[in-house]
Design a protein around this motif. Structure first.
Motif, PDB file in Angstrom:
ATOM      1  N   ASN A   6       0.830  -1.212   0.000  1.00 38.91           N
ATOM      2  CA  ASN A   6       0.000   0.000   0.000  1.00 38.91           C
ATOM      3  C   ASN A   6       0.864   1.262   0.000  1.00 38.91           C
ATOM      4  O   ASN A   6       0.519   2.256  -0.643  1.00 38.91           O
ATOM      5  CB  ASN A   6      -0.945   0.017   1.191  1.00 38.91           C
ATOM      6  CG  ASN A   6      -1.980  -1.076   1.130  1.00 38.91           C
ATOM      7  OD1 ASN A   6      -2.218  -1.662   0.086  1.00 38.91           O
ATOM      8  ND2 ASN A   6      -2.593  -1.372   2.260  1.00 38.91           N
ATOM      9  N   CYS A  58      -2.825   2.188   8.423  1.00 38.22           N
ATOM     10  CA  CYS A  58      -3.495   1.200   7.568  1.00 38.22           C
ATOM     11  C   CYS A  58      -3.399   1.550   6.085  1.00 38.22           C
ATOM     12  O   CYS A  58      -3.621   0.689   5.230  1.00 38.22           O
ATOM     13  CB  CYS A  58      -4.939   1.004   7.983  1.00 38.22           C
ATOM     14  SG  CYS A  58      -5.948   2.476   7.829  1.00 38.22           S
ATOM     15  N   GLU A  62       0.028  -3.456   5.919  1.00 39.06           N
ATOM     16  CA  GLU A  62      -1.030  -4.410   6.250  1.00 39.06           C
ATOM     17  C   GLU A  62      -0.411  -5.701   6.771  1.00 39.06           C
ATOM     18  O   GLU A  62       0.715  -6.046   6.431  1.00 39.06           O
ATOM     19  CB  GLU A  62      -1.933  -4.685   5.053  1.00 39.06           C
ATOM     20  CG  GLU A  62      -1.275  -5.439   3.924  1.00 39.06           C
ATOM     21  CD  GLU A  62      -2.236  -5.727   2.781  1.00 39.06           C
ATOM     22  OE1 GLU A  62      -3.379  -6.151   3.049  1.00 39.06           O
ATOM     23  OE2 GLU A  62      -1.833  -5.546   1.638  1.00 39.06           O
ATOM     24  N   HIS A  63      -1.178  -6.372   7.605  1.00 36.22           N
ATOM     25  CA  HIS A  63      -0.755  -7.659   8.136  1.00 36.22           C
ATOM     26  C   HIS A  63      -1.108  -8.737   7.127  1.00 36.22           C
ATOM     27  O   HIS A  63      -2.205  -8.768   6.593  1.00 36.22           O
ATOM     28  CB  HIS A  63      -1.463  -7.947   9.462  1.00 36.22           C
ATOM     29  CG  HIS A  63      -1.161  -9.299   9.989  1.00 36.22           C
ATOM     30  ND1 HIS A  63      -2.012 -10.371   9.791  1.00 36.22           N
ATOM     31  CD2 HIS A  63      -0.099  -9.775  10.674  1.00 36.22           C
ATOM     32  CE1 HIS A  63      -1.481 -11.447  10.360  1.00 36.22           C
ATOM     33  NE2 HIS A  63      -0.328 -11.107  10.891  1.00 36.22           N
TER      34      HIS A  63
END
Length: 74
Positions: A6, A58, A62-63
């Motif tokens: 991201n 966020c 990200e996980h």
């Protein structure tokens, strides 16, 4: 695991190069390498990135569930 995909998309949208990003956020080459390799960086670094890019955590990280088995085999 974490992914900074991201962040990479956001930088591309804002047309910010890697060198410019490092200077804006004031991070070392090794920290930048960690980001490129989806390794953990400190919350302090994430906070600085969010301040500079005016975004939330966020929006940049990200996980990702680790699918590797971590069990012990005998």
């Amino acid at each position: 695991m974490v992914s900074y995909k991201n962040l990479k998309v956001l930088l591309a949208k804002k047309e910010i190069s890697g060198v410019e990003f490092r200077k804006l956020v004031d991070i070392s080459q090794s920290t930048y390498t960690k980001i490129n390799q989806n390794q953990f960086v400190s919350m302090e670094v994430l906070d600085r990135i969010c301040d500079v890019l005016e975004c939330d955590v966020c929006d940049i990280v990200e996980h990702v569930k680790n699918t590797e088995e971590k069990g012990c085999t005998l």
